[in-house]
Design a protein around this motif. Structure first.
Motif, short mmCIF file in Angstrom:
data_model
loop_
_atom_site.label_atom_id
_atom_site.label_comp_id
_atom_site.label_asym_id
_atom_site.label_seq_id
_atom_site.Cartn_x
_atom_site.Cartn_y
_atom_site.Cartn_z
N TRP A 57 44.56 177.08 61.59
CA TRP A 57 45.82 177.74 61.25
C TRP A 57 46.95 177.17 62.12
CZ3 TRP A 57 48.33 179.58 57.56
CH2 TRP A 57 49.48 180.35 57.75
N SER A 58 46.68 176.94 63.38
CA SER A 58 47.69 176.35 64.27
C SER A 58 48.08 174.95 63.79
CB SER A 58 47.17 176.28 65.71
OG SER A 58 47.00 177.57 66.23
N PHE A 59 47.11 174.21 63.31
CA PHE A 59 47.37 172.87 62.78
C PHE A 59 48.35 172.95 61.60
CE2 PHE A 59 46.31 169.75 59.48
CZ PHE A 59 46.56 168.56 60.16
N LEU A 60 48.10 173.86 60.66
CA LEU A 60 48.99 173.99 59.50
C LEU A 60 50.38 174.46 59.91
CD1 LEU A 60 46.55 175.57 56.88
CD2 LEU A 60 47.43 173.23 56.94
N ARG A 61 50.45 175.40 60.83
CA ARG A 61 51.76 175.88 61.30
C ARG A 61 52.52 174.76 62.00
NH1 ARG A 61 51.02 180.39 64.99
NH2 ARG A 61 53.27 180.33 65.09
N ALA A 62 51.82 173.95 62.77
CA ALA A 62 52.47 172.84 63.48
C ALA A 62 53.04 171.83 62.48
CB ALA A 62 51.50 172.17 64.43
N LEU A 63 52.31 171.58 61.40
CA LEU A 63 52.83 170.68 60.38
C LEU A 63 54.15 171.20 59.82
CD1 LEU A 63 49.73 169.67 58.22
CD2 LEU A 63 50.99 168.26 59.85
N ARG A 64 54.20 172.48 59.55
CA ARG A 64 55.42 173.08 59.01
C ARG A 64 56.56 172.98 60.01
NH1 ARG A 64 57.24 176.11 55.00
NH2 ARG A 64 58.80 177.70 55.38
N GLU A 65 56.28 173.24 61.28
CA GLU A 65 57.31 173.19 62.31
C GLU A 65 57.80 171.77 62.55
OE1 GLU A 65 55.60 175.25 65.63
OE2 GLU A 65 55.46 177.12 64.50
N GLN A 66 56.93 170.79 62.40
CA GLN A 66 57.31 169.39 62.61
C GLN A 66 58.19 168.88 61.48
OE1 GLN A 66 53.72 167.18 62.98
NE2 GLN A 66 53.13 168.16 64.88
N ARG A 67 58.10 169.51 60.33
CA ARG A 67 58.83 169.06 59.15
C ARG A 67 60.28 169.54 59.25
NH1 ARG A 67 59.30 165.25 55.63
NH2 ARG A 67 59.77 165.95 53.55
N GLN A 68 61.09 168.76 59.89
CA GLN A 68 62.50 169.10 60.10
C GLN A 68 63.35 168.41 59.05
OE1 GLN A 68 63.53 171.28 62.46
NE2 GLN A 68 61.40 171.55 63.05
N VAL A 69 63.93 169.15 58.16
CA VAL A 69 64.84 168.62 57.15
C VAL A 69 66.09 169.48 57.13
CG1 VAL A 69 63.10 167.56 55.65
CG2 VAL A 69 63.70 169.95 55.34
N TRP A 70 67.17 168.89 56.74
CA TRP A 70 68.40 169.66 56.62
C TRP A 70 69.01 169.41 55.26
CZ3 TRP A 70 69.87 173.72 59.02
CH2 TRP A 70 71.13 174.22 58.75
#
Length: 85
Positions: A57-70
Motif C-alpha cells: 500500500w505504501s508503494f502505491l501511495r508513493a507512486l501517486r505522490e511522486q506523480r506531480q502534474v499541474w
C-alpha cells in the motif's frame, strides 16, 4: 512494463491523470488476492511492490505522490467525454 487503467477514449491530453484512490485500493486488493492465492504473479508482485500488505500500500501511495502534474488530475473511470461535460 507498466499496466495502467484507461478508457477506450483516453486522450493524450489526459494521459497525465492518475487513477483515483478508489482504483488504487482495488489494485491493492487485487495484488493481495494474487499473492495470497499463490498465482504465478505472486513473486513478481512481492519483488516489485513489497513483502507485506503495508509495504504494498505504501508503494502505491508513493507512486501517486511522486506523480506531480499541474494542474493535478485524477482519473475516476469515466470516459474522457464525460469529463468535458
Amino acid at each position: 512494463m507498466d499496466l495502467v487503467l484507461a478508457c477506450a477514449e483516453w486522450s493524450g491530453e489526459e494521459s497525465d491523470a492518475f487513477p483515483t484512490r478508489r482504483f488504487l485500493e482495488r489494485l491493492h486488493q487485487r495484488n493481495s488476492y494474487l499473492i495470497d492465492s499463490h498465482y504465478p504473479l505472486r513473486d513478481a508482485l512481492i519483488r516489485d511492490t513489497g513483502r507485506t500488505a503495508q509495504e504494498r500500500w505504501s508503494f502505491l501511495r508513493a507512486l501517486r505522490e511522486q506523480r506531480q502534474v499541474w494542474p493535478p488530475r485524477s482519473w475516476d473511470g469515466r470516459p474522457a467525454a464525460e469529463h468535458l461535460g
